[in-house]
Design a protein around this motif. Structure first.
Motif, PDB file in Angstrom:
ATOM      1  N   ARG A 195       0.806  -1.213   0.000  1.00 56.60           N
ATOM      2  CA  ARG A 195       0.000   0.000   0.000  1.00 56.60           C
ATOM      3  C   ARG A 195       0.845   1.272   0.000  1.00 56.60           C
ATOM      4  O   ARG A 195       0.462   2.282  -0.604  1.00 56.60           O
ATOM      5  CB  ARG A 195      -0.949  -0.003   1.203  1.00 56.60           C
ATOM      6  CG  ARG A 195      -1.901   1.183   1.209  1.00 56.60           C
ATOM      7  CD  ARG A 195      -3.006   1.060   2.230  1.00 56.60           C
ATOM      8  NE  ARG A 195      -3.857   2.241   2.204  1.00 56.60           N
ATOM      9  CZ  ARG A 195      -4.859   2.444   1.363  1.00 56.60           C
ATOM     10  NH1 ARG A 195      -5.149   1.518   0.468  1.00 56.60           N
ATOM     11  NH2 ARG A 195      -5.579   3.555   1.407  1.00 56.60           N
ATOM     12  N   SER A 234      -3.124   7.390  -6.773  1.00 59.43           N
ATOM     13  CA  SER A 234      -3.798   8.488  -6.088  1.00 59.43           C
ATOM     14  C   SER A 234      -5.302   8.459  -6.347  1.00 59.43           C
ATOM     15  O   SER A 234      -6.104   8.752  -5.448  1.00 59.43           O
ATOM     16  CB  SER A 234      -3.205   9.825  -6.534  1.00 59.43           C
ATOM     17  OG  SER A 234      -3.862  10.911  -5.909  1.00 59.43           O
ATOM     18  N   ARG A 237      -7.151   6.183  -3.988  1.00 55.96           N
ATOM     19  CA  ARG A 237      -7.297   6.716  -2.628  1.00 55.96           C
ATOM     20  C   ARG A 237      -8.241   7.923  -2.587  1.00 55.96           C
ATOM     21  O   ARG A 237      -8.760   8.264  -1.519  1.00 55.96           O
ATOM     22  CB  ARG A 237      -5.929   7.122  -2.074  1.00 55.96           C
ATOM     23  CG  ARG A 237      -4.813   6.113  -2.337  1.00 55.96           C
ATOM     24  CD  ARG A 237      -4.882   4.894  -1.465  1.00 55.96           C
ATOM     25  NE  ARG A 237      -4.047   3.812  -1.947  1.00 55.96           N
ATOM     26  CZ  ARG A 237      -2.718   3.739  -1.815  1.00 55.96           C
ATOM     27  NH1 ARG A 237      -2.059   4.720  -1.236  1.00 55.96           N
ATOM     28  NH2 ARG A 237      -2.057   2.679  -2.256  1.00 55.96           N
TER      29      ARG A 237
END
Length: 291
Positions: A195, A234, A237
């Motif tokens: 992660r 990105s 997330r």
């Protein structure tokens, strides 16, 4: 193709990252899904070794790709540094495809029998851009090979529809944006990196770009690879409104690299994938995919 549903649930997509032998983790996750008969997805997007793992999942062939990682990929006929130094392939995809088609061919009828789209990401060598190919029984095996053809390590560019192709991970390793563009609002993304991983450009990226200087568009794409990769992560997330993402990562203790030749490490990585699938399904993080 934009995916639409007649039911109230938003379309769900399963995305699987590549990464050569790091793909043993996603092979374990997908076999874990098969054990639990977990497949609520409307379409599928795979990249490189992740696409091959997805194909085995859709064919309902548990253990197939684990065997490839822990047997065929370790044979000198596939990975051979001495051959590479003499000007041949380091990773002989021609041999690997020939032997696996002969010994454990994918059940193509089963893959496409349910009518759910299966997209594979390749890189167009001349244009230097990602190609999202909706596959069919007539072209899947060739497209999977093209999607895994990492330049330099495999000396050649497979041709699909007359166009030279290379590994899809060069231009879109985590194709979440493409899944969203095609209508997905619920995503499960199986990664081959931990992660906290952040891709750095560094020497290896610059060296590959230099080796590909005879293919200018591809070389430029490789030079921007890290930036594009990190932007894709990105998005996972920070998805747009109305989009949910469940990201499945190897744990921090995952030790498999792109070219690992240690069977015990590969077995460990596969078991981590099985455990990650169990964790995902028991923790309720995938509830949004159950409808």
């Amino acid at each position: 193709m934009i995916i639409q549903k007649d039911t109230p649930e938003a379309p769900a997509a399963l995305i699987v990252e590549g990464g050569a032998l790091r793909g043993v983790f996603s092979a374990g996750v997908l076999d874990g899904f098969l054990r639990e008969e977990f497949d609520p997805f409307d379409f599928y997007l795979g990249v490189s070794s992740g696409a091959s793992n997805l194909a085995a999942f859709l064919a309902r062939m548990p253990g197939r790709n684990a065997r490839i990682y822990m047997d065929h990929s370790l044979r000198p006929a596939f990975m051979n540094p001495a051959r590479f130094l003499r000007g041949g392939h380091l990773l002989d995809l021609d041999w690997l495809w020939e032997v696996t088609i002969r010994e454990m061919r994918l059940d193509l009828k089963r893959i496409y029998g349910r009518g759910k789209p299966f997209f594979v990401v390749m890189t167009d060598v001349r244009a230097g851009c990602a190609v999202y190919r909706e596959t069919g029984p007539g072209d899947l095996e060739a497209v999977l090979k093209a999607s895994s053809a990492l330049p330099v390590l495999y000396r050649g560019f497979p041709r699909i529809d007359g166009r030279a192709m290379a590994d899809g991970g060069l231009t879109d390793a985590v194709p979440a944006a493409e899944a969203i563009r095609r209508g997905a609002r619920r995503l499960v993304v199986i990664r081959s990196r931990t992660r906290n991983y952040v891709k750095r450009g560094g020497l290896s990226q610059a060296l590959m770009a230099w080796c590909l200087r005879g293919c200018p568009a591809l070389a430029r794409a490789v030079a921007r690879r890290a930036e594009r990769y990190n932007r894709s992560v990105s998005l996972l997330r920070n998805p747009p409104p109305g989009v949910s993402v469940a990201e499945v990562n190897p744990p921090a203790s995952f030790r498999v690299s792109r070219l690992t030749r240690d069977r015990d490490l590969l077995q460990e990585g596969y078991q981590m994938g099985l455990a990650a699938a169990k964790d995902l399904l028991t923790a309720g993080e995938a509830a949004f995919t159950r409808g």
